[in-house]
Design a protein around this motif. Structure first.
Motif, PDB file in Angstrom:
ATOM      1  N   ALA A  30      47.675  52.040  63.330  1.00  8.58           N
ATOM      2  CA  ALA A  30      47.189  50.741  62.737  1.00  8.58           C
ATOM      3  C   ALA A  30      46.036  50.174  62.141  1.00  8.58           C
ATOM      4  CB  ALA A  30      47.401  50.197  64.090  1.00  8.58           C
ATOM      5  N   PHE A  31      44.778  51.244  63.044  1.00  7.09           N
ATOM      6  CA  PHE A  31      43.159  50.770  62.610  1.00  7.09           C
ATOM      7  C   PHE A  31      43.401  51.156  61.351  1.00  7.09           C
ATOM      8  CE2 PHE A  31      39.131  52.696  61.491  1.00  7.09           C
ATOM      9  CZ  PHE A  31      38.500  51.054  61.832  1.00  7.09           C
ATOM     10  N   GLN A  32      43.735  52.699  60.701  1.00  4.62           N
ATOM     11  CA  GLN A  32      43.354  52.724  59.247  1.00  4.62           C
ATOM     12  C   GLN A  32      44.183  51.797  58.552  1.00  4.62           C
ATOM     13  OE1 GLN A  32      41.183  55.866  59.021  1.00  4.62           O
ATOM     14  NE2 GLN A  32      40.808  54.056  57.596  1.00  4.62           N
ATOM     15  N   LEU A  33      45.635  50.845  59.120  1.00  8.56           N
ATOM     16  CA  LEU A  33      46.467  50.735  58.363  1.00  8.56           C
ATOM     17  C   LEU A  33      45.244  49.627  57.510  1.00  8.56           C
ATOM     18  CD1 LEU A  33      49.278  50.501  56.279  1.00  8.56           C
ATOM     19  CD2 LEU A  33      50.155  49.102  58.855  1.00  8.56           C
ATOM     20  N   LEU A  34      45.562  48.767  58.496  1.00  7.10           N
ATOM     21  CA  LEU A  34      44.854  47.368  58.682  1.00  7.10           C
ATOM     22  C   LEU A  34      42.937  47.486  58.260  1.00  7.10           C
ATOM     23  CD1 LEU A  34      44.980  44.619  59.682  1.00  7.10           C
ATOM     24  CD2 LEU A  34      43.588  45.146  61.559  1.00  7.10           C
ATOM     25  N   TYR A  35      42.188  48.658  58.058  1.00  3.73           N
ATOM     26  CA  TYR A  35      41.088  49.298  58.091  1.00  3.73           C
ATOM     27  C   TYR A  35      41.625  48.514  56.377  1.00  3.73           C
ATOM     28  CZ  TYR A  35      36.795  51.226  55.732  1.00  3.73           C
ATOM     29  OH  TYR A  35      36.294  51.684  54.866  1.00  3.73           O
ATOM     30  N   ALA A  36      42.867  49.405  55.621  1.00  9.34           N
ATOM     31  CA  ALA A  36      42.565  49.441  53.897  1.00  9.34           C
ATOM     32  C   ALA A  36      43.654  48.204  53.576  1.00  9.34           C
ATOM     33  CB  ALA A  36      44.169  50.521  54.356  1.00  9.34           C
ATOM     34  N   LEU A  37      44.657  47.365  54.322  1.00 10.91           N
ATOM     35  CA  LEU A  37      44.700  46.208  53.955  1.00 10.91           C
ATOM     36  C   LEU A  37      43.238  45.689  53.795  1.00 10.91           C
ATOM     37  CD1 LEU A  37      47.308  45.745  56.100  1.00 10.91           C
ATOM     38  CD2 LEU A  37      48.340  45.814  53.940  1.00 10.91           C
ATOM     39  N   TYR A  38      42.331  45.599  55.035  1.00  9.39           N
ATOM     40  CA  TYR A  38      41.267  44.471  54.821  1.00  9.39           C
ATOM     41  C   TYR A  38      39.917  45.130  53.501  1.00  9.39           C
ATOM     42  CZ  TYR A  38      36.912  43.282  55.801  1.00  9.39           C
ATOM     43  OH  TYR A  38      35.313  42.481  55.601  1.00  9.39           O
ATOM     44  N   LYS A  39      39.722  46.039  53.050  1.00 14.06           N
ATOM     45  CA  LYS A  39      39.382  46.643  52.209  1.00 14.06           C
ATOM     46  C   LYS A  39      39.844  46.231  50.898  1.00 14.06           C
ATOM     47  CE  LYS A  39      35.565  48.812  54.368  1.00 14.06           C
ATOM     48  NZ  LYS A  39      34.261  47.864  53.615  1.00 14.06           N
ATOM     49  N   ARG A  40      41.385  45.788  50.233  1.00 12.43           N
ATOM     50  CA  ARG A  40      41.852  45.835  49.470  1.00 12.43           C
ATOM     51  C   ARG A  40      42.350  44.666  48.872  1.00 12.43           C
ATOM     52  NH1 ARG A  40      40.572  48.121  45.633  1.00 12.43           N
ATOM     53  NH2 ARG A  40      42.372  47.589  44.567  1.00 12.43           N
ATOM     54  N   LYS A  41      42.232  43.908  50.454  1.00 13.96           N
ATOM     55  CA  LYS A  41      42.421  42.108  50.567  1.00 13.96           C
ATOM     56  C   LYS A  41      43.231  41.715  50.410  1.00 13.96           C
ATOM     57  CE  LYS A  41      37.511  41.247  49.230  1.00 13.96           C
ATOM     58  NZ  LYS A  41      35.981  40.512  48.300  1.00 13.96           N
ATOM     59  N   ILE A  42      44.402  42.708  50.813  1.00 18.29           N
ATOM     60  CA  ILE A  42      45.971  42.502  50.803  1.00 18.29           C
ATOM     61  C   ILE A  42      46.585  41.634  51.321  1.00 18.29           C
ATOM     62  CG2 ILE A  42      48.236  43.200  50.770  1.00 18.29           C
ATOM     63  CD1 ILE A  42      46.831  45.830  49.710  1.00 18.29           C
ATOM     64  N   LYS A  43      46.998  40.848  51.377  1.00 15.90           N
ATOM     65  CA  LYS A  43      47.289  39.174  51.922  1.00 15.90           C
ATOM     66  C   LYS A  43      48.442  39.976  52.630  1.00 15.90           C
ATOM     67  CE  LYS A  43      45.728  36.331  48.997  1.00 15.90           C
ATOM     68  NZ  LYS A  43      45.792  35.546  47.508  1.00 15.90           N
TER      69      LYS A  43
END
Length: 204
Positions: A153-166
């Motif tokens: 979950a951390f890596q998934l959320l980190y990636a979503l945050y960095k890629r600015k995926i809504k």
């Protein structure tokens, strides 16, 4: 919780075993080092072959409990994450392979292989590195179990945050509620929610 960048091995001179088979743990370590430090000339298919050998060895042989890296239960999980870091190191040296469909397919295959458990978190990190936004979003939607596993979950959320995926503020809120003592996870959950709120405000 540490990100993938905290898993590392040091460079030193080792015999090249790019085209050989892994017979023991020393061969396995040599192959990871070769991939990380000496693979700038490798074609994408060679990279996939090397990584497949490493992943297979780690899964088949490294079954002891993981006592060093947080968020992993079995040794092979941390090792497979470390192999993903080796792929990242290769891609920094051989940027043309960032567009490789073979490497991208391999990354998705690992993520979709349940037996690798938390080891898949490193390959989710690679989705961010390779800007595979459509795949990242699809995985965040379809892999509901990923949100209940702190390491992934951390890596998934980190990636979503960095890629600015809504679109995942609700999941971020649930992470804050379900894992309040996980400081890194809740920090990025708050950052993600703030990012999404700011994006909404810009449209008003």
């Amino acid at each position: 919780m540490k990100t993938i960048d905290n898993l590392s091995i040091k460079e030193n001179s080792q015999p090249l075993i790019r085209y050989g088979n892994i017979k023991n743990r020393n061969d396995y370590i040599c192959l990871k080092k070769e991939l990380r430090f000496n693979s700038s000339d490798c074609q994408d298919t060679q990279v996939v072959d090397m990584v497949q050998k490493a992943v297979d060895y780690a899964y088949d042989n490294l079954k002891e409990p993981e006592n060093i890296y947080e968020g992993y239960d079995i040794e092979f999980e941390a090792e497979i994450t470390d192999i993903a870091l080796s792929i990242d190191a290769h891609l920094q040296k051989n940027k043309k392979n960032k567009k490789s469909s073979n490497i991208r397919k391999f990354i998705l295959d690992v993520i979709n292989t349940e037996k690798y458990k938390q080891g898949r978190s490193g390959f989710i990190y690679l989705l961010y590195i390779l800007k595979m936004d459509d795949n990242l979003k699809q995985i965040a939607i379809e892999k509901k179990d990923f949100w209940s596993t702190p390491r992934i979950a951390f890596q998934l959320l980190y990636a979503l945050y960095k890629r600015k995926i809504k679109g995942f503020s609700q999941e971020a809120e649930m992470l804050i509620k379900n894992f309040p003592k996980n400081k890194e996870l809740t920090k990025y959950a708050h950052k993600y929610i703030e990012q999404q709120t700011n994006e909404i405000c810009k449209t008003l």
